[in-house]
Design a protein around this motif. Structure first.
Motif, PDB file in Angstrom:
ATOM      1  N   MET A   1      47.147  13.855  18.564  1.00 27.91           N
ATOM      2  CA  MET A   1      48.534  13.655  18.189  1.00 27.91           C
ATOM      3  C   MET A   1      49.421  14.511  19.085  1.00 27.91           C
ATOM      4  SD  MET A   1      50.062  13.939  14.424  1.00 27.91           S
ATOM      5  CE  MET A   1      51.742  13.716  14.071  1.00 27.91           C
ATOM      6  N   SER A   2      50.438  13.931  19.663  1.00 27.21           N
ATOM      7  CA  SER A   2      51.323  14.624  20.586  1.00 27.21           C
ATOM      8  C   SER A   2      52.394  15.401  19.830  1.00 27.21           C
ATOM      9  CB  SER A   2      51.990  13.599  21.505  1.00 27.21           C
ATOM     10  OG  SER A   2      52.953  14.226  22.315  1.00 27.21           O
ATOM     11  N   SER A   3      52.732  16.575  20.354  1.00 31.31           N
ATOM     12  CA  SER A   3      53.786  17.368  19.745  1.00 31.31           C
ATOM     13  C   SER A   3      55.139  17.087  20.402  1.00 31.31           C
ATOM     14  CB  SER A   3      53.453  18.860  19.847  1.00 31.31           C
ATOM     15  OG  SER A   3      53.399  19.236  21.201  1.00 31.31           O
ATOM     16  N   MET A   4      55.177  16.184  21.380  1.00 32.65           N
ATOM     17  CA  MET A   4      56.416  15.861  22.079  1.00 32.65           C
ATOM     18  C   MET A   4      57.345  15.072  21.162  1.00 32.65           C
ATOM     19  SD  MET A   4      56.919  13.964  25.729  1.00 32.65           S
ATOM     20  CE  MET A   4      56.235  15.311  26.655  1.00 32.65           C
ATOM     21  N   ARG A   5      58.585  15.533  21.086  1.00 33.54           N
ATOM     22  CA  ARG A   5      59.572  14.822  20.269  1.00 33.54           C
ATOM     23  C   ARG A   5      60.006  13.548  20.974  1.00 33.54           C
ATOM     24  NH1 ARG A   5      63.359  17.023  16.694  1.00 33.54           N
ATOM     25  NH2 ARG A   5      64.903  16.270  18.150  1.00 33.54           N
ATOM     26  N   ARG A   6      60.378  12.548  20.176  1.00 34.14           N
ATOM     27  CA  ARG A   6      60.784  11.256  20.709  1.00 34.14           C
ATOM     28  C   ARG A   6      62.076  10.821  20.038  1.00 34.14           C
ATOM     29  NH1 ARG A   6      57.015   9.414  23.894  1.00 34.14           N
ATOM     30  NH2 ARG A   6      57.803   7.302  23.965  1.00 34.14           N
ATOM     31  N   ALA A   7      62.817   9.968  20.745  1.00 34.19           N
ATOM     32  CA  ALA A   7      64.052   9.400  20.202  1.00 34.19           C
ATOM     33  C   ALA A   7      64.401   8.166  21.023  1.00 34.19           C
ATOM     34  CB  ALA A   7      65.185  10.417  20.265  1.00 34.19           C
ATOM     35  N   CYS A  12      69.283   1.973  26.842  1.00 30.06           N
ATOM     36  CA  CYS A  12      68.385   0.809  26.777  1.00 30.06           C
ATOM     37  C   CYS A  12      67.694   0.661  25.418  1.00 30.06           C
ATOM     38  CB  CYS A  12      67.348   0.878  27.883  1.00 30.06           C
ATOM     39  SG  CYS A  12      66.124   2.194  27.673  1.00 30.06           S
ATOM     40  N   ASP A  13      67.890   1.608  24.511  1.00 30.27           N
ATOM     41  CA  ASP A  13      67.325   1.573  23.161  1.00 30.27           C
ATOM     42  C   ASP A  13      65.804   1.738  23.135  1.00 30.27           C
ATOM     43  OD1 ASP A  13      68.288   1.590  20.539  1.00 30.27           O
ATOM     44  OD2 ASP A  13      67.625  -0.473  20.204  1.00 30.27           O
ATOM     45  N   LYS A  14      65.213   2.156  24.262  1.00 28.16           N
ATOM     46  CA  LYS A  14      63.763   2.347  24.352  1.00 28.16           C
ATOM     47  C   LYS A  14      63.374   3.651  23.650  1.00 28.16           C
ATOM     48  CE  LYS A  14      60.075   3.179  27.622  1.00 28.16           C
ATOM     49  NZ  LYS A  14      59.717   3.500  28.985  1.00 28.16           N
ATOM     50  N   ASP A  15      62.244   3.628  22.956  1.00 23.76           N
ATOM     51  CA  ASP A  15      61.690   4.841  22.368  1.00 23.76           C
ATOM     52  C   ASP A  15      61.217   5.719  23.526  1.00 23.76           C
ATOM     53  OD1 ASP A  15      60.646   6.540  20.236  1.00 23.76           O
ATOM     54  OD2 ASP A  15      58.675   5.909  20.972  1.00 23.76           O
ATOM     55  N   SER A  16      61.797   6.906  23.664  1.00 23.64           N
ATOM     56  CA  SER A  16      61.526   7.756  24.819  1.00 23.64           C
ATOM     57  C   SER A  16      61.206   9.184  24.406  1.00 23.64           C
ATOM     58  CB  SER A  16      62.754   7.786  25.745  1.00 23.64           C
ATOM     59  OG  SER A  16      63.086   6.499  26.177  1.00 23.64           O
ATOM     60  N   ALA A  17      60.478   9.872  25.263  1.00 23.28           N
ATOM     61  CA  ALA A  17      60.192  11.292  25.046  1.00 23.28           C
ATOM     62  C   ALA A  17      61.454  12.100  25.312  1.00 23.28           C
ATOM     63  CB  ALA A  17      59.083  11.731  25.983  1.00 23.28           C
ATOM     64  N   LEU A  18      61.566  13.243  24.613  1.00 22.81           N
ATOM     65  CA  LEU A  18      62.666  14.170  24.866  1.00 22.81           C
ATOM     66  C   LEU A  18      62.121  15.363  25.634  1.00 22.81           C
ATOM     67  CD1 LEU A  18      64.513  14.239  21.421  1.00 22.81           C
ATOM     68  CD2 LEU A  18      65.042  12.874  23.441  1.00 22.81           C
ATOM     69  N   ASN A  19      62.878  15.836  26.606  1.00 24.13           N
ATOM     70  CA  ASN A  19      62.519  17.047  27.343  1.00 24.13           C
ATOM     71  C   ASN A  19      62.744  18.257  26.443  1.00 24.13           C
ATOM     72  OD1 ASN A  19      61.992  15.572  29.681  1.00 24.13           O
ATOM     73  ND2 ASN A  19      64.124  15.703  30.346  1.00 24.13           N
ATOM     74  N   GLN A  20      62.355  19.428  26.907  1.00 23.68           N
ATOM     75  CA  GLN A  20      62.568  20.646  26.133  1.00 23.68           C
ATOM     76  C   GLN A  20      64.038  20.901  25.860  1.00 23.68           C
ATOM     77  OE1 GLN A  20      60.503  23.752  28.246  1.00 23.68           O
ATOM     78  NE2 GLN A  20      58.683  23.473  26.984  1.00 23.68           N
ATOM     79  N   CYS A  34      66.831   4.403  34.321  1.00 24.82           N
ATOM     80  CA  CYS A  34      67.798   4.026  33.297  1.00 24.82           C
ATOM     81  C   CYS A  34      68.925   5.069  33.264  1.00 24.82           C
ATOM     82  CB  CYS A  34      67.097   3.966  31.931  1.00 24.82           C
ATOM     83  SG  CYS A  34      68.223   3.686  30.547  1.00 24.82           S
ATOM     84  N   ARG A  35      70.157   4.633  33.083  1.00 25.15           N
ATOM     85  CA  ARG A  35      71.310   5.542  33.025  1.00 25.15           C
ATOM     86  C   ARG A  35      71.241   6.474  31.818  1.00 25.15           C
ATOM     87  NH1 ARG A  35      74.841   0.940  32.754  1.00 25.15           N
ATOM     88  NH2 ARG A  35      75.438   2.074  30.919  1.00 25.15           N
ATOM     89  N   GLY A  36      70.368   6.189  30.868  1.00 24.73           N
ATOM     90  CA  GLY A  36      70.209   7.060  29.707  1.00 24.73           C
ATOM     91  C   GLY A  36      69.299   8.249  29.966  1.00 24.73           C
ATOM     92  N   SER A  37      68.615   8.251  31.121  1.00 24.53           N
ATOM     93  CA  SER A  37      67.759   9.378  31.489  1.00 24.53           C
ATOM     94  C   SER A  37      68.610  10.637  31.639  1.00 24.53           C
ATOM     95  CB  SER A  37      67.050   9.103  32.818  1.00 24.53           C
ATOM     96  OG  SER A  37      66.214   7.965  32.717  1.00 24.53           O
TER      97      SER A  37
END
Length: 109
Positions: A1-7, A12-20, A34-37
């Motif tokens: 199980m990953s401890s990386m947060r996602r949102a 683009c509404d894609k489920d993506s990892a969040l950086n620190q 993507c411009r949302g990066s």
């Protein structure tokens, strides 16, 4: 199980990892990310470290404990300012109003 947060990405509404730093991890093809990066996820105020902050979007302008209030700093990007107005509306029910730094400086004279 990953401890990386996602949102969800705000663009683009894609489920993506969040950086620190709680911003969306770069995604999309190399060369045309993507411009949302590197931006806050969907549902959060739009500006983080995207540019020089030139003012804020708020409603109401002056805090009143008897009314819903939301405020966020914004950069020059008109799209980010539009997103901020809509974010304020999701919190308060009223579209936010832009207040430039000149307003605060001019009022202090």
């Amino acid at each position: 199980m990953s401890s990386m947060r996602r949102a969800k990405c705000r663009v683009c509404d894609k489920d993506s990892a969040l950086n620190q730093d709680e911003l969306v991890h770069p995604h999309g093809p190399h060369g045309s990310r993507c411009r949302g990066s590197h931006r806050p996820p969907a549902g959060e105020p739009p500006c983080a470290f995207c540019g020089r902050m030139v003012g804020r979007v708020a409603w109401p302008e002056v805090y009143d404990p008897d009314r819903p209030h939301a405020s966020t700093y914004v950069c020059y990007d008109p799209e980010h300012q539009r997103e901020a107005r809509l974010w304020v509306k999701t919190v308060t029910g009223h579209e936010g109003v832009f207040y430039g730094r000149e307003t605060a400086v001019g009022g202090a004279r």
